[in-house]
Design an enzyme around this catalytic site. Structure first.
Site: not given
Ligand SMILES: Cc1cc2nc3c(=O)[nH]c(=O)nc-3n(C[C@H](O)[C@H](O)[C@H](O)COP(=O)(O)OP(=O)(O)OC[C@H]3O[C@@H](n4cnc5c(N)ncnc54)[C@H](O)[C@@H]3O)c2cc1C
Length: 286
Positions: A32, A145-146, A182, A239, A266, A268
């Site tokens: 990987g 690609g990144r 706020q 949230q 692509e 980690t």
């Protein structure tokens, strides 16, 4: 990027029109983050290569007509130098697909194993016509690609933030829109600032790449920052929506699951950190 003129002339127009769709087949069950350790072999036999091995998590594999396959042409070289890249017709005898992966999100993108058993690939399909260049080709693809993936993160984060802002303006608690509080504005503002930073990074890295400059560090910075930013924006959006953020019908729950992948594929976040740190040390020593 690295194809011969004949390969470009044949494949690029078909890819551009959509007549052909393709997958990038690098990852394996035991390779990987350490992609250079891949074990799939492509052994020369006359005017063909015979391919054996398994590729994992291959996006679009159930639909692709060709694979860009990274395989080891020199088993004596266990590192990057033994790897070559091929264009493989998906209909070639000996190729089979695993069942579609059941994923956390991005359910519209289908992935599966691709298994190669004595698959005969014409030598003319060796990308660039030269053995041992495949890992370099794969890294070039990933570098571009990144930046692309970082741009995707900016787009998705913008959509999520737009939805969260609209919800905050509409939703009333304590007699007023929650957007007036706020503490809610702080979540919106942090998201806006980080999103803007990622957008600027993408534009800067893309411009430098277009100028022909080396952008290994910038591409990894973009991918790391934008994918982590997108995760934080999605988390804050859940949230801001409160309970509605957790329910599928409001849409944010899907984004929250979908964007988790950006930090994994692509390369980690940890692999981006390693690339950036390594480049910094190398440049400082040069
Ligand atoms: C949905 C999906 C689609 C994908 N599409 C494709 C595709 O089209 N083509 C393709 O080739 N691949 C594809 N991939 C594979 C993807 O690129 C890999 O999953 C990714 O590179 C991570 O490899 P791994 O899963 O083996 O994790 P591992 O490499 O096992 O990593 C596990 C953990 O260890 C950490 N780690 C590993 N090495 C180090 C280190 N040296 N230092 C610190 N931490 C480390 C990682 O950062 C991670 O946190 C896809 C994956 C998914 C999930």
């Amino acid at each position: 990027m690295d194809g011969t003129e004949e390969q470009k002339a044949y494949y690029l127009p078909k890819l551009a029109t959509g007549e052909l769709s393709s997958s990038f087949a690098l990852t394996e069950p035991d390779a990987g983050s350490d992609a250079a350790s891949l074990r799939t072999t492509a052994i020369r036999d006359g005017d063909h290569y015979v391919v054996n091995g398994t590729k994992r998590y291959i996006t679009n594999a159930p639909h692709s007509k060709i694979f860009t396959l990274m395989a080891r042409t020199n088993p004596a070289d266990k590192g990057a130098g033994g790897v070559s890249a091929f264009i493989v017709d998906a209909k070639t005898p000996g190729i089979s697909l695993g069942k579609n992966d059941q994923k956390m999100g991005q359910k519209g993108a289908h992935t599966c194993d691709v298994i190669f058993e004595n698959v005969r690939v014409p030598a003319a399909n060796l990308i660039g016509g030269q053995e041992g260049q495949g890992f370099k080709t794969a890294m070039k693809v990933l570098e571009k690609g990144r930046i692309h993936l970082a741009a995707v993160c900016v787009g998705v984060a913008q959509r999520i933030l737009d939805d969260a802002l609209r919800y905050a303006i509409d939703r009333k608690q304590f007699g007023q829109p929650i957007a007036e509080f706020q503490l809610v504005q702080a979540m919106l503002a942090d998201s806006k600032a980080e999103l803007y930073a990622a957008e600027c990074m993408v534009i800067d890295a893309a411009r430098k790449r277009d100028e022909g400059r080396s952008v290994s560090t910038e591409a990894s910075c973009c991918k790391m920052f934008a994918s982590e930013m997108c995760g934080r924006v999605a988390d804050r959006a859940v949230q801001i929506l409160g309970g509605a953020g957790y329910l599928a019908e409001y849409g944010i729950e899907r984004f929250y699951r979908d964007v988790r992948l950006f930090r994994l594929y692509e390369g980690t976040t940890q692999i981006q950190q390693i690339i950036i740190g390594r480049n910094m040390v190398r440049e400082a020593r040069a």
